[in-house]
Scaffold this motif. Structure first.
Motif, mmCIF file in Angstrom:
data_model
loop_
_atom_site.group_PDB
_atom_site.id
_atom_site.type_symbol
_atom_site.label_atom_id
_atom_site.label_comp_id
_atom_site.label_asym_id
_atom_site.label_seq_id
_atom_site.Cartn_x
_atom_site.Cartn_y
_atom_site.Cartn_z
ATOM 1 N N ASP A 71 -49.968 -14.871 7.998
ATOM 2 C CA ASP A 71 -50.418 -15.631 9.157
ATOM 3 C C ASP A 71 -51.641 -16.478 8.817
ATOM 4 O O ASP A 71 -52.644 -15.945 8.340
ATOM 5 C CB ASP A 71 -50.753 -14.658 10.291
ATOM 6 N N GLY A 72 -51.576 -17.758 9.032
ATOM 7 C CA GLY A 72 -52.696 -18.639 8.769
ATOM 8 C C GLY A 72 -52.661 -19.274 7.395
ATOM 9 O O GLY A 72 -53.485 -20.110 7.072
ATOM 10 N N VAL A 73 -51.696 -18.841 6.566
ATOM 11 C CA VAL A 73 -51.581 -19.396 5.221
ATOM 12 C C VAL A 73 -50.352 -20.289 5.145
ATOM 13 O O VAL A 73 -49.252 -19.882 5.521
ATOM 14 C CB VAL A 73 -51.466 -18.266 4.173
ATOM 15 N N ARG A 90 -53.910 -25.618 8.030
ATOM 16 C CA ARG A 90 -55.059 -26.312 8.630
ATOM 17 C C ARG A 90 -54.972 -26.402 10.146
ATOM 18 O O ARG A 90 -55.969 -26.212 10.844
ATOM 19 C CB ARG A 90 -55.181 -27.716 8.055
ATOM 20 N N ALA A 91 -53.790 -26.720 10.608
ATOM 21 C CA ALA A 91 -53.635 -26.897 12.060
ATOM 22 C C ALA A 91 -53.944 -25.594 12.787
ATOM 23 O O ALA A 91 -54.693 -25.571 13.762
ATOM 24 C CB ALA A 91 -52.227 -27.368 12.381
ATOM 25 N N ALA A 92 -53.385 -24.516 12.276
ATOM 26 C CA ALA A 92 -53.603 -23.223 12.921
ATOM 27 C C ALA A 92 -55.074 -22.833 12.849
ATOM 28 O O ALA A 92 -55.651 -22.336 13.821
ATOM 29 C CB ALA A 92 -52.749 -22.155 12.245
ATOM 30 N N TYR A 93 -55.680 -23.075 11.692
ATOM 31 C CA TYR A 93 -57.074 -22.701 11.486
ATOM 32 C C TYR A 93 -58.005 -23.469 12.417
ATOM 33 O O TYR A 93 -58.827 -22.890 13.123
ATOM 34 C CB TYR A 93 -57.451 -22.957 10.028
ATOM 35 N N ARG A 573 -53.734 -34.029 13.409
ATOM 36 C CA ARG A 573 -53.773 -35.370 12.816
ATOM 37 C C ARG A 573 -55.137 -35.640 12.193
ATOM 38 O O ARG A 573 -55.243 -36.186 11.101
ATOM 39 C CB ARG A 573 -53.464 -36.422 13.888
ATOM 40 N N LEU A 574 -56.195 -35.205 12.891
ATOM 41 C CA LEU A 574 -57.549 -35.446 12.402
ATOM 42 C C LEU A 574 -57.772 -34.794 11.032
ATOM 43 O O LEU A 574 -58.297 -35.408 10.109
ATOM 44 C CB LEU A 574 -58.555 -34.882 13.414
#
Length: 664
Positions: A71-73, A90-93, A573-574
Motif C-alpha cells: 500500500d502506497g508503493v 505519489r498521488a496516494a502519498y 497532476r501537480l
RNA sequence: GCGCCCGUAGCUCAGUUGGAUAGAGCGAAUGACUUCGAAUCAUUAGGUCGGGGGUUCGAGCCCCUCCGGGCGCACCA
C-alpha cells in the motif's frame, strides 16, 4: 506519514525473506544516492549474497516477486548490483498529506519519564558562550523528545554551596567588606548587572589566590560557614547564588529555554542524600576504606569498577604493575567530607527514584507563558507540590571533559546492582566552545605567547576570559536590528525590535546547533553574526517568503480553502513535476528527521534538515511565480505546497527553539 | 605513561547500522532584481577522505600500525 510507508515496506520485505528463504532478520531502508533512483532503497540483498551463495541481483529479483503489492508503493525496481529501489505512489502519498496533515504525537499521560539535566552553571557569575552551548543543546534535545511524544522533565542543577560561590563571597566579605545589605542593594541597583559584577569579582579573587596562597584560608572559612548554614557569610552565599540563578534563568529565557525544577546542592546536604547513598555503597561494598598509600583514610572506589583495561592482555599488565591503588577514585576524603562525585552518585540515584528519599519543593518563579519552575527546599512549605525525579532514562548534558567523572557515577550505580539504570544513564557530552584568536583580538584580550600559537583559546571563568551570553545576544540583536530598520523603515519600532530579537535568537541557536556535539567550536564573532548561508536567519527568511506568498494570494484571490479548491486529481497532476514532488516529499519528513536525530543523539541533524527544507523552498521560490500562475488548479496546488512547507518548517524550527518573525 | 576524541575542498563543517558518481556553507570567479523584495538563486573552479597495511562483493566509516592535534587521568567542581 513517511514512516508509515517505511514500516509497511520493511514488514513486506521481512515477510518475503521469511517466505522465500526462511530467514528472519531485520531489514533496514536507506535513502538512495540520487533522487531519480526512487524514494527509498532496500540493500538487504547484499548482506544475504554470501550466506545464500547467490548474486545479489538474483536475490533482489526473488524478493521483489515475493513481496507483492504494498500500500502506497507504486513499484519496486532492481537497480545497480542488487538494490531494490522503491517508488512511492505519489498521488496516494500527497492525497494523504493533504487529507490528514502530519499530527504531532501526543505524550501518553502516564508514559515513563525521561529526565534531561542541562545548564548547571555555577551560580557565581554571568553565563558565557560555553554555557549557551550546553543549554541550547539540552533544550533542543528536550524539544526533540517532546516532539516525538515523550514525557520529559527538565532539571537544572544548582551548586550553590561550592568553591566557586565561596570565592565570590570571599570577594564581597574580605575584599570589599560588604554586608548582606550592601549586596542586596547591589543586586537591585541599576548599574552594572549583578552577574557581570560577580564575573569581575570572581576573576579578581582567583587572581589574588595566585599571588597570595594564604588567602585560601578565607575560602575555607567561607565554605565552612556555608556548611554550617547560619551567620552573615552563609547568608551572603545564599543571596549571591539565588540572585545569580535568577540572572541565568532570565538569560536563558531570552533564548526560549525553560526548566521544570532546580535541585540544589544545599538540600542534597541538608536532607542527607549523601548519608543514605553512603550507607548503600558501604553495604554493597562498592567502596572501601583505604588503609595505606596516598589515599589512606579515604573511602575509595577501585579503578577496576570504572576503567576498562583496553587492548592488551590484562594478566601481563597486572604482573608488571601490581594493582595501582593510586588510580582509585576518592569518594569520601580522609577528613570525612564527601567529594563531588559522591554527591553526584546520590543525586543520580535520586533521579531514578532509587535513593528512597525526595526533596521538598517550592515555586521559584513563573515564566510569562505561565509555566512554573520549582526549586528544592529542605522542609515542606507548599501543599500539593509536584513530584520530581524518578525517571526511566536520564540524560546529563555535560561537557566531554567530565566523561571520566560521569563514568565513575555510572560505575557507582552498577556497583549497587542498578545495571539497567546504569545503562539508561546517558552522558550527553559535547566539546567545549573556545574563542578564535581573531575574536580575542577584537575583544582586546591580552594573549600569552603560548596562547597566540594556538588555533583557539579556551574560555576561562577564573581568568574572566570569555564572551558573556547576554553581551553576545545584545550584539546579535543590534546587528539584526540594523538590517530590519533598513528594510522596514515604515514598520512600528516596537515590532521591529521584536523581529530583530527573533532573528538574533534564531542566529544564535542555529549557530550552536549546526555543529555535531563532539566538534569543538572556535567561536568567532564574524561567523556568529552572519545571517547568510547556513544560518538560522536563512531558514527564517524562507518561511517568511512562504508567508508573503500566502498573504499576497489572499489579498488577490480571497481566503484560502484548499478543501474547496483542490482535488486529488489536481494534486496528482501537480506532482507529476519531479521538483515539486521532491519538495513535498522532503517537507513531509519532519517526524522522520526527528526520530533519526534522537536515535543518533544529534540535534545538529535537525538543524541540517531545517536548512535543507529552506534551501529546497528557496529554489522553488525562484523557479515558480505562484501568484502569477494563470492555471487556477495549478495555482492553488502551488499555494497548498507553500502552505504545507511553511507549516512544517515552523514545526522543525520549533524543535530547534527558533521562531519565525512576521517579516524580514 | 594510561584512557577517550579528532584529522574529509583554501577556511568551517556534514556524511544515516559499511552501500550506487564523497556533499554543504563561507571564501573566489561569473551571471540573475519594473515587488510572492537578492538575508535569495544559478553556473564554474576546488578532494590521494593524514600516511601505510588488513577485513569485505563493497571502506571516509570496521581492525592493526605510524604521523599530527585536542581533552582527561586531584582528598577541585
Amino acid at each position: 506519514m513517511f514512516q508509515d510507508i517505511e514500516k509497511r515496506i520493511v514488514a513486506a520485505a521481512e515477510a518475503a525473506l521469511l517466505q522465500k528463504f526462511s530467514l528472519s532478520l531485520r531489514v533496514s531502508l536507506e535513502q538512495p544516492k540520487q533522487t531519480n533512483f526512487g524514494e527509498l532503497a532496500i540493500p538487504v540483498a547484499f548482506q544475504l549474497a554470501r550466506e545464500l551463495k547467490k548474486a545479489p541481483k538474483a536475490i533482489a529479483q526473488e524478493l521483489v516477486s515475493a513481496m507483492g503489492p504494498v500500500d502506497g508503493v507504486a513499484a519496486f525496481e532492481i537497480a545497480g548490483n542488487g538494490f531494490i529501489n522503491v517508488r512511492l505512489d505519489r498521488a496516494a502519498y500527497t492525497a494523504m498529506l493533504f487529507d490528514k496533515g502530519l499530527p504531532a504525537p501526543q505524550p501518553a499521560p502516564n508514559a515513563p519519564k525521561t529526565i534531561v539535566e542541562h545548564t548547571n552553571i555555577n551560580p557565581n557569575k554571568a553565563a558565557h558562550i560555553g554555557h549557551l552551548r550546553n543549554a541550547i543543546l539540552g533544550d533542543t534535545f528536550v524539544r526533540m523528545l517532546r516532539r516525538a511524544g515523550e514525557r520529559v522533565e527538565v532539571q537544572n542543577y544548582i551548586d550553590n554551596t561550592g568553591v566557586q560561590v565561596a570565592d565570590v563571597v570571599v570577594g564581597f566579605h574580605f575584599f570589599e567588606k560588604k554586608t548582606v545589605d550592601d549586596v542586596k542593594a547591589l543586586i537591585v541597583s541599576t548599574g552594572r548587572p549583578f552577574d557581570y559584577y560577580c564575573w569581575d569579582l570572581y576573576a579578581q579573587v582567583s587572581a589574588y589566590y595566585g599571588q597570595n596562597a594564604e588567602a585560601l584560608e578565607w575560602r575555607a572559612e567561607v565554605l565552612h560557614s556555608i556548611e554550617e548554614g547560619s551567620g552573615e557569610i552563609a547568608e551572603l552565599a545564599h543571596l549571591v547564588a539565588d540572585a545569580i540563578v535568577k540572572a541565568h534563568l532570565k538569560t536563558m529565557y531570552r533564548l526560549g529555554i525553560e526548566y521544570d525544577v532546580l535541585p540544589r546542592e544545599s538540600e542534597i546536604l541538608h536532607l542527607q542524600f549523601w548519608a543514605t547513598a553512603f550507607e548503600l555503597l558501604k553495604r554493597r561494598e562498592a567502596i572501601f576504606l583505604e588503609t595505606e598509600g596516598k589515599n589512606k583514610g579515604c573511602w575509595v572506589m577501585p579503578s577496576s569498577a570504572f576503567r576498562v583495561i583496553g587492548g592488551k592482555d590484562k594478566a601481563a599488565d597486572i604482573e608488571e604493575e601490581p594493582e595501582d591503588k593510586d588510580d582509585s577514585k576518592v569518594i569520601v576524603r580522609s577528613n570525612g567530607t564527601v567529594t563531588y562525585v559522591g554527591k553526584d552518585i546520590a543525586y543520580q540515584l535520586w533521579k531514578f527514584g532509587l535513593l528512597g528519599k525526595d526533596f521538598y519543593y517550592k515555586p521559584w518563579t513563573r515564566y510569562p507563558d505561565g509555566h512554573e519552575v520549582w526549586v528544592s527546599t529542605d522542609r515542606s512549605v507548599v501543599e500539593n507540590a509536584p513530584h520530581f525525579g524518578g525517571g526511566r532514562e536520564v540524560f546529563n548534558v555535560i561537557d566531554s571533559r567530565q566523561s571520566y567523572l560521569q563514568d565513575v557515577v555510572v560505575a557507582g550505580l552498577r556497583a549497587l546492582g542498578f545495571n539497567e539504570e546504569a545503562d539508561r544513564s546517558v552522558h550527553f557530552s559535547y566539546e567545549m566552545v573556545a574563542l578564535s584568536p581573531r575574536t580575542c583580538v577584537e575583544m582586546g584580550i591580552q594573549l600569552s605567547e603560548e596562547d597566540k600559537k594556538k588555533p583557539y583559546v579556551e574560555v576561562s571563568g577564573r581568568k574572566g576570559l570569555g564572551v558573556k551570553a547576554d553581551d553576545l545576544l545584545d550584539k546579535l540583536i543590534e546587528t539584526a536590528q540594523a538590517e530590519v530598520d533598513d528594510r522596514h523603515r515604515e514598520a512600528d519600532a516596537g515590532e521591529r525590535r521584536q523581529v530583530a530579537e527573533i532573528i538574533a535568537v534564531g542566529a544564535l541557536r542555529y549557530f550552536m546547533l549546526k555543529f555535531t556535539r563532539n566538534s569543538l567550536i572556535a567561536f568567532d564573532f564574524h561567523e556568529a553574526l552572519s545571517f547568510e548561508g547556513e544560518t538560522g536567519p536563512y531558514a527564517q527568511y524562507s518561511a517568511v517568503r512562504a508567508g508573503n506568498i500566502l498573504k499576497k494570494y489572499e489579498e488577490r484571490f480571497g481566503p484560502l480553502d484548499f478543501r474547496e479548491q483542490l482535488t486529488p486529481a489536481g494534486l496528482q497532476r501537480l506532482f507529476e513535476s519531479e521538483d515539486l514532488w521532491q519538495l513535498a516529499l522532503l517537507v513531509s519528513k519532519v517526524d522522520h528527521a526527528v526520530r533519526r536525530a534522537i536515535q543518533a543523539g544529534e540535534p545538529a541533524h535537525i538543524a541540517k534538515y531545517a536548512f535543507q527544507l529552506a534551501q529546497a523552498f528557496n529554489t522553488f521560490y525562484h523557479d515558480y511565480r505562484v501568484i502569477d500562475e494563470t492555471d487556477v488548479e495549478r495555482r492553488v496546488g502551488l499555494v497548498w505546497l507553500t502552505s504545507f512547507f511553511r507549516e512544517q518548517l515552523r514545526e522543525t524550527l520549533g524543535v530547534l527553539g527558533i521562531e519565525i518573525p512576521r517579516y524580514m
